[in-house]
Design a protein around this motif. Structure first.
Motif, mmCIF file in Angstrom:
data_model
loop_
_atom_site.group_PDB
_atom_site.id
_atom_site.type_symbol
_atom_site.label_atom_id
_atom_site.label_comp_id
_atom_site.label_asym_id
_atom_site.label_seq_id
_atom_site.Cartn_x
_atom_site.Cartn_y
_atom_site.Cartn_z
ATOM 1 N N GLN A 89 0.826 -1.209 0.000
ATOM 2 C CA GLN A 89 0.000 0.000 0.000
ATOM 3 C C GLN A 89 0.861 1.261 0.000
ATOM 4 O OE1 GLN A 89 -2.519 -0.356 3.412
ATOM 5 N NE2 GLN A 89 -3.889 -1.796 2.413
ATOM 6 N N HIS A 90 1.067 1.785 -1.188
ATOM 7 C CA HIS A 90 1.727 3.084 -1.370
ATOM 8 C C HIS A 90 0.747 3.945 -2.146
ATOM 9 C CE1 HIS A 90 5.480 1.491 0.052
ATOM 10 N NE2 HIS A 90 5.562 0.620 -0.925
ATOM 11 N N ASP A 91 0.925 5.248 -2.027
ATOM 12 C CA ASP A 91 0.029 6.108 -2.787
ATOM 13 C C ASP A 91 0.322 5.981 -4.281
ATOM 14 O OD1 ASP A 91 2.274 7.797 -3.235
ATOM 15 O OD2 ASP A 91 1.810 8.953 -1.454
ATOM 16 N N LEU A 92 -0.628 6.390 -5.091
ATOM 17 C CA LEU A 92 -0.532 6.253 -6.539
ATOM 18 C C LEU A 92 0.716 6.937 -7.086
ATOM 19 C CD1 LEU A 92 -1.782 5.261 -9.174
ATOM 20 C CD2 LEU A 92 -3.184 7.346 -9.196
ATOM 21 N N PHE A 93 1.093 8.078 -6.517
ATOM 22 C CA PHE A 93 2.272 8.818 -6.966
ATOM 23 C C PHE A 93 3.518 7.941 -6.906
ATOM 24 C CE2 PHE A 93 6.029 11.364 -5.881
ATOM 25 C CZ PHE A 93 6.116 12.134 -7.025
ATOM 26 N N TYR A 94 3.641 7.115 -5.889
ATOM 27 C CA TYR A 94 4.796 6.221 -5.745
ATOM 28 C C TYR A 94 4.902 5.316 -6.964
ATOM 29 C CZ TYR A 94 7.702 2.387 -4.098
ATOM 30 O OH TYR A 94 8.670 1.429 -4.002
ATOM 31 N N TYR A 95 3.810 4.625 -7.301
ATOM 32 C CA TYR A 95 3.844 3.694 -8.430
ATOM 33 C C TYR A 95 4.043 4.421 -9.757
ATOM 34 C CZ TYR A 95 2.767 -0.202 -5.414
ATOM 35 O OH TYR A 95 2.847 -1.170 -4.437
ATOM 36 N N GLU A 96 3.413 5.571 -9.935
ATOM 37 C CA GLU A 96 3.610 6.350 -11.156
ATOM 38 C C GLU A 96 5.065 6.771 -11.303
ATOM 39 O OE1 GLU A 96 -0.812 8.410 -11.500
ATOM 40 O OE2 GLU A 96 0.780 9.470 -10.445
ATOM 41 N N SER A 97 5.687 7.159 -10.205
ATOM 42 C CA SER A 97 7.089 7.577 -10.232
ATOM 43 C C SER A 97 8.012 6.419 -10.562
ATOM 44 C CB SER A 97 7.488 8.195 -8.888
ATOM 45 O OG SER A 97 6.722 9.341 -8.634
ATOM 46 N N ILE A 98 7.753 5.258 -9.965
ATOM 47 C CA ILE A 98 8.580 4.083 -10.231
ATOM 48 C C ILE A 98 8.490 3.710 -11.707
ATOM 49 C CG2 ILE A 98 8.793 1.592 -9.807
ATOM 50 C CD1 ILE A 98 9.878 3.412 -7.547
ATOM 51 N N ILE A 99 7.286 3.691 -12.252
ATOM 52 C CA ILE A 99 7.099 3.335 -13.660
ATOM 53 C C ILE A 99 7.819 4.339 -14.560
ATOM 54 C CG2 ILE A 99 5.383 3.156 -15.506
ATOM 55 C CD1 ILE A 99 3.463 2.075 -13.198
ATOM 56 N N ARG A 100 7.674 5.618 -14.257
ATOM 57 C CA ARG A 100 8.338 6.659 -15.059
ATOM 58 C C ARG A 100 9.855 6.489 -15.018
ATOM 59 N NH1 ARG A 100 10.691 10.938 -13.313
ATOM 60 N NH2 ARG A 100 9.559 10.943 -11.346
ATOM 61 N N LEU A 101 10.412 6.260 -13.834
ATOM 62 C CA LEU A 101 11.868 6.108 -13.704
ATOM 63 C C LEU A 101 12.374 4.849 -14.406
ATOM 64 C CD1 LEU A 101 12.219 7.251 -9.987
ATOM 65 C CD2 LEU A 101 13.105 8.432 -12.008
ATOM 66 N N ILE A 102 11.609 3.768 -14.365
ATOM 67 C CA ILE A 102 12.013 2.560 -15.087
ATOM 68 C C ILE A 102 12.010 2.840 -16.585
ATOM 69 C CG2 ILE A 102 11.290 0.225 -15.731
ATOM 70 C CD1 ILE A 102 10.298 -0.105 -12.807
ATOM 71 N N ARG A 103 10.960 3.467 -17.063
ATOM 72 C CA ARG A 103 10.889 3.781 -18.504
ATOM 73 C C ARG A 103 12.045 4.697 -18.938
ATOM 74 N NH1 ARG A 103 7.383 1.005 -20.996
ATOM 75 N NH2 ARG A 103 5.271 0.651 -20.207
ATOM 76 N N GLU A 104 12.351 5.694 -18.120
ATOM 77 C CA GLU A 104 13.466 6.595 -18.449
ATOM 78 C C GLU A 104 14.777 5.828 -18.496
ATOM 79 O OE1 GLU A 104 13.470 9.750 -15.558
ATOM 80 O OE2 GLU A 104 11.597 10.613 -16.335
ATOM 81 N N ASN A 105 14.978 4.925 -17.560
ATOM 82 C CA ASN A 105 16.220 4.153 -17.526
ATOM 83 C C ASN A 105 16.305 3.203 -18.705
ATOM 84 O OD1 ASN A 105 18.045 1.825 -16.588
ATOM 85 N ND2 ASN A 105 18.437 3.471 -15.118
ATOM 86 N N LEU A 106 15.209 2.580 -19.085
ATOM 87 C CA LEU A 106 15.215 1.652 -20.216
ATOM 88 C C LEU A 106 15.425 2.372 -21.540
ATOM 89 C CD1 LEU A 106 12.310 -0.754 -19.219
ATOM 90 C CD2 LEU A 106 14.787 -1.206 -19.119
ATOM 91 N N ALA A 107 15.074 3.654 -21.603
ATOM 92 C CA ALA A 107 15.231 4.430 -22.840
ATOM 93 C C ALA A 107 16.682 4.831 -23.088
ATOM 94 C CB ALA A 107 14.348 5.675 -22.793
ATOM 95 N N LYS A 108 17.531 4.687 -22.083
ATOM 96 C CA LYS A 108 18.945 5.094 -22.231
ATOM 97 C C LYS A 108 19.700 4.153 -23.123
ATOM 98 C CE LYS A 108 19.260 7.306 -17.759
ATOM 99 N NZ LYS A 108 19.885 7.277 -16.453
#
Length: 108
Positions: A89-108
């Motif tokens: 149970q984390h707030d939605l912002f936590y999961y949105e941030s994790i997904i965004r950071l993973i996508r940014e890292n995979l785009a490198k």
């Protein structure tokens, strides 16, 4: 990549636990991991697009595959559909941030 948790509130409980998410590309199988039973009860994987869909509301459930340890310390295989309520149970912002950071890292 590490990402500190924000505190979340539930009734009179304040969670100040700090957690990190590490992105680790690996060819290892689940059999290659030894879990610390006091901290981790299992490991699962989910397709990133499906996971993102769960948190954006496009999906109600996602398929997870992996294992969990039973009370005898044996690995029990998992292949089932789960909803948001089966994640920490984390707030939605936590999961949105994790997904965004993973996508940014995979785009490198």
């Amino acid at each position: 990549m590490t990402f500190p948790l924000t505190s979340w509130f539930q009734e009179d409980f304040i969670n100040k636990e700090q957690a990190n998410v590490f992105l680790y590309e690996s060819a290892h199988s689940f059999d290659d991991f030894t879990l610390q039973p006091e901290e981790v009860s299992g490991m699962v994987k989910v397709a990133l697009n499906d996971f993102e869909g769960l948190w954006t509301g496009a999906e109600d459930k996602v398929n997870i595959k992996g294992f969990e340890m039973n009370h005898e310390g044996r690995r029990m295989m998992i292949d089932r559909f789960v909803g948001r309520d089966e994640f920490v149970q984390h707030d939605l912002f936590y999961y949105e941030s994790i997904i965004r950071l993973i996508r940014e890292n995979l785009a490198k």
